[in-house]
Design a protein around this motif. Structure first.
Motif, mmCIF file in Angstrom:
data_model
loop_
_atom_site.group_PDB
_atom_site.id
_atom_site.type_symbol
_atom_site.label_atom_id
_atom_site.label_comp_id
_atom_site.label_asym_id
_atom_site.label_seq_id
_atom_site.Cartn_x
_atom_site.Cartn_y
_atom_site.Cartn_z
ATOM 1 N N TYR A 56 91.904 69.836 11.615
ATOM 2 C CA TYR A 56 91.724 69.495 10.695
ATOM 3 C C TYR A 56 92.171 70.431 9.940
ATOM 4 N N VAL A 57 93.889 69.475 9.220
ATOM 5 C CA VAL A 57 94.552 70.350 7.930
ATOM 6 C C VAL A 57 94.590 69.979 6.601
ATOM 7 N N ASN A 58 94.221 71.423 6.002
ATOM 8 C CA ASN A 58 93.786 71.789 4.458
ATOM 9 C C ASN A 58 94.924 72.466 3.713
ATOM 10 N N GLN A 59 94.908 72.494 1.997
ATOM 11 C CA GLN A 59 95.033 73.354 1.897
ATOM 12 C C GLN A 59 94.807 73.754 0.497
ATOM 13 N N ARG A 60 93.159 74.189 0.713
ATOM 14 C CA ARG A 60 92.667 74.745 -0.146
ATOM 15 C C ARG A 60 92.857 76.070 -1.271
ATOM 16 N N LYS A 61 93.199 76.704 -0.144
ATOM 17 C CA LYS A 61 93.848 77.610 -1.211
ATOM 18 C C LYS A 61 94.993 77.546 -1.642
ATOM 19 N N TYR A 62 95.931 77.001 -1.376
ATOM 20 C CA TYR A 62 96.416 76.677 -1.912
ATOM 21 C C TYR A 62 96.365 75.759 -3.686
ATOM 22 N N ILE A 63 95.128 75.618 -3.160
ATOM 23 C CA ILE A 63 95.161 74.401 -4.341
ATOM 24 C C ILE A 63 94.104 74.930 -5.501
ATOM 25 N N GLY A 155 91.524 67.197 3.150
ATOM 26 C CA GLY A 155 92.875 67.224 3.729
ATOM 27 C C GLY A 155 92.897 65.977 5.715
ATOM 28 N N LEU A 156 93.597 66.452 6.393
ATOM 29 C CA LEU A 156 94.028 65.142 7.494
ATOM 30 C C LEU A 156 93.714 65.664 8.210
ATOM 31 N N PHE A 157 92.674 64.772 9.161
ATOM 32 C CA PHE A 157 91.699 65.252 10.093
ATOM 33 C C PHE A 157 92.356 64.446 11.025
ATOM 34 N N TYR A 158 92.720 64.905 12.649
ATOM 35 C CA TYR A 158 93.474 64.298 13.726
ATOM 36 C C TYR A 158 92.182 64.449 15.046
ATOM 37 N N PRO A 159 91.570 63.599 15.641
ATOM 38 C CA PRO A 159 90.607 63.553 16.156
ATOM 39 C C PRO A 159 91.394 63.406 17.515
ATOM 40 N N LYS A 193 93.226 56.844 13.381
ATOM 41 C CA LYS A 193 92.583 56.977 12.755
ATOM 42 C C LYS A 193 93.508 58.180 11.868
ATOM 43 N N SER A 194 94.763 58.305 12.104
ATOM 44 C CA SER A 194 94.387 59.629 11.381
ATOM 45 C C SER A 194 96.227 58.790 10.791
ATOM 46 N N VAL A 195 96.486 59.458 9.455
ATOM 47 C CA VAL A 195 97.975 58.905 8.214
ATOM 48 C C VAL A 195 98.268 59.469 9.408
ATOM 49 N N ILE A 196 99.498 58.966 9.687
ATOM 50 C CA ILE A 196 100.867 60.341 9.948
ATOM 51 C C ILE A 196 102.090 60.554 9.006
ATOM 52 N N SER A 197 102.613 59.906 8.646
ATOM 53 C CA SER A 197 103.960 59.362 7.579
ATOM 54 C C SER A 197 103.084 58.102 5.912
ATOM 55 N N TRP A 198 103.765 58.501 4.900
ATOM 56 C CA TRP A 198 103.347 58.436 4.169
ATOM 57 C C TRP A 198 105.050 58.454 2.849
ATOM 58 N N LYS A 199 104.837 56.987 2.527
ATOM 59 C CA LYS A 199 105.935 57.626 0.771
ATOM 60 C C LYS A 199 105.937 56.734 -0.135
ATOM 61 N N ALA A 200 105.806 57.074 -1.190
ATOM 62 C CA ALA A 200 106.244 57.140 -3.070
ATOM 63 C C ALA A 200 107.534 56.989 -3.893
ATOM 64 N N LYS A 201 108.365 55.990 -3.522
ATOM 65 C CA LYS A 201 109.914 56.250 -4.449
ATOM 66 C C LYS A 201 110.775 55.001 -4.513
ATOM 67 N N LYS A 202 111.276 55.415 -5.715
ATOM 68 C CA LYS A 202 111.684 54.417 -6.321
ATOM 69 C C LYS A 202 112.771 53.680 -5.474
ATOM 70 N N HIS A 314 90.362 54.913 3.394
ATOM 71 C CA HIS A 314 91.336 54.382 4.498
ATOM 72 C C HIS A 314 92.899 54.826 4.461
ATOM 73 N N LEU A 315 92.169 55.684 4.549
ATOM 74 C CA LEU A 315 93.906 57.015 4.277
ATOM 75 C C LEU A 315 93.260 57.880 5.341
ATOM 76 N N PHE A 316 92.077 58.042 6.116
ATOM 77 C CA PHE A 316 90.970 59.306 6.917
ATOM 78 C C PHE A 316 91.229 60.546 6.464
#
Length: 328
Positions: A56-63, A155-159, A193-202, A314-316
């Protein structure tokens, strides 16, 4: 197989042979004195928790640091990262007196995007106004931070036990930029069941139809899938082909599958026809998906609460509270 991730003087080592990992750490220590911190728990602002189920990967302290610096620790959380239908084209609004604070917040949000695909679209929108932010941009950034207040543990979870198939979603919002009329490309790629890549770009050019903008998004998605396939090949992973690629525009799918349509689409750049080439090679298989079930829609526009929550599921992403370093 041993993998090393290096950033300046921080190093992560992973592999399928623990004895080899120890040998490599000893070899590195003979050249450069290192401090072995054991199993990874923190790495460049990322919090990493491992148990019998997965990683499990997140950035809780960063937030939390972002909330503290923004003075929003006691704020009421919002349900979505951006208000649906909001536009930033009104230049008659007041200019932000101190643009440096806006740039600091957006810079931190850009880094937070590494583990939070649900905020990718909003960060992409707000990062366009770094040079001359307006008051409306600052308020939208604070609205996003308030959303993070209610999702600090997301955060992201990789089973460990995961489906090895790859599924991709591609979407675009045609001509959504009011100033340039350029479209937004959005995609996400899931490994089981894990998202590994994503993008939002003009997009770099203006599309003359929704089919063209969707086709350009497909091309960007296929290029990303090719890059991922090269990495998996280096890791001796046998990729299951064809890869399922979902799009909600039937015209774009027909252009990819039917050569007759190419006579009517010469205005589309030749490099975009990489989609058809990979389709003929059996690398991808295109499927139509309903717009309301299009996961990549979350990367192209601001959505209402119900639709946003549905697509985010659906982004798991998982909201897991850390108690004593164990997933609960």
């Amino acid at each position: 197989m041993i993998g090393l991730v290096i950033y300046v003087d921080d190093l992560l080592i992973t592999g399928n042979d623990y004895e080899e990992i120890k040998k490599i750490k000893h070899m590195i220590d003979t050249k450069f004195p290192i401090k072995d911190l054991g199993n990874a728990k923190f790495f460049l602002g990322l919090e990493i928790v491992q148990n019998d189920l997965g990683i499990y990967v997140n950035q809780r302290k960063y937030i939390l640091d972002l909330l503290h610096d923004s003075g929003l620790m006691g704020c009421k959380p919002t349900n979505t990262p951006m208000i649906k239908g909001i536009k930033f084209e009104d230049e008659n609004q007041d200019i932000l007196c101190d643009p440096s604070k806006y740039r600091r917040v957006i810079g931190r949000l850009l880094y937070l995007n590494y583990t939070r695909p649900d905020i990718a679209y909003v960060v992409q929108q707000l990062s366009q106004f770094m040079q001359k932010p307006l008051l409306c941009h600052w308020n939208a950034a604070l609205y996003l931070v308030k959303y993070l207040k209610g999702t600090t543990s997301l955060g992201l979870f990789y089973p460990y036990e995961n489906d090895s198939s790859i599924i991709a979603y591609s979407d675009s919002d045609w001509g959504s930029c009011v100033e340039t009329r350029k479209s937004i490309t959005g995609y996400c790629i899931c490994f089981g069941k894990s998202v590994i890549s994503w993008k939002a770009k003009k997009q770099a050019t203006i599309s003359r139809s929704s089919a063209e903008s969707e086709y350009r998004s497909l091309a960007a998605t296929v290029c990303e899938l090719q890059w991922i396939s090269y990495i998996l090949n280096d890791l001796n992973f046998k990729l299951q082909l064809p890869i399922s690629l979902y799009c909600d525009n039937k015209a774009a799918i027909h252009i990819s599958e039917n050569p007759v349509f190419h006579e009517r689409t010469k205005h589309i750049d030749i490099d975009c026809h990489v989609v058809r080439n990979q389709y003929l090679a059996g690398f991808i298989q295109l499927f139509h998906v309903q717009t309301k079930k299009q996961v990549a829609d979350i990367f192209t526009k601001a959505l209402d609460f119900a639709q946003f929550q549905e697509l985010r599921s659906h982004l798991f992403l998982q909201d897991i509270h850390l108690k004593g370093g164990v997933l609960r």
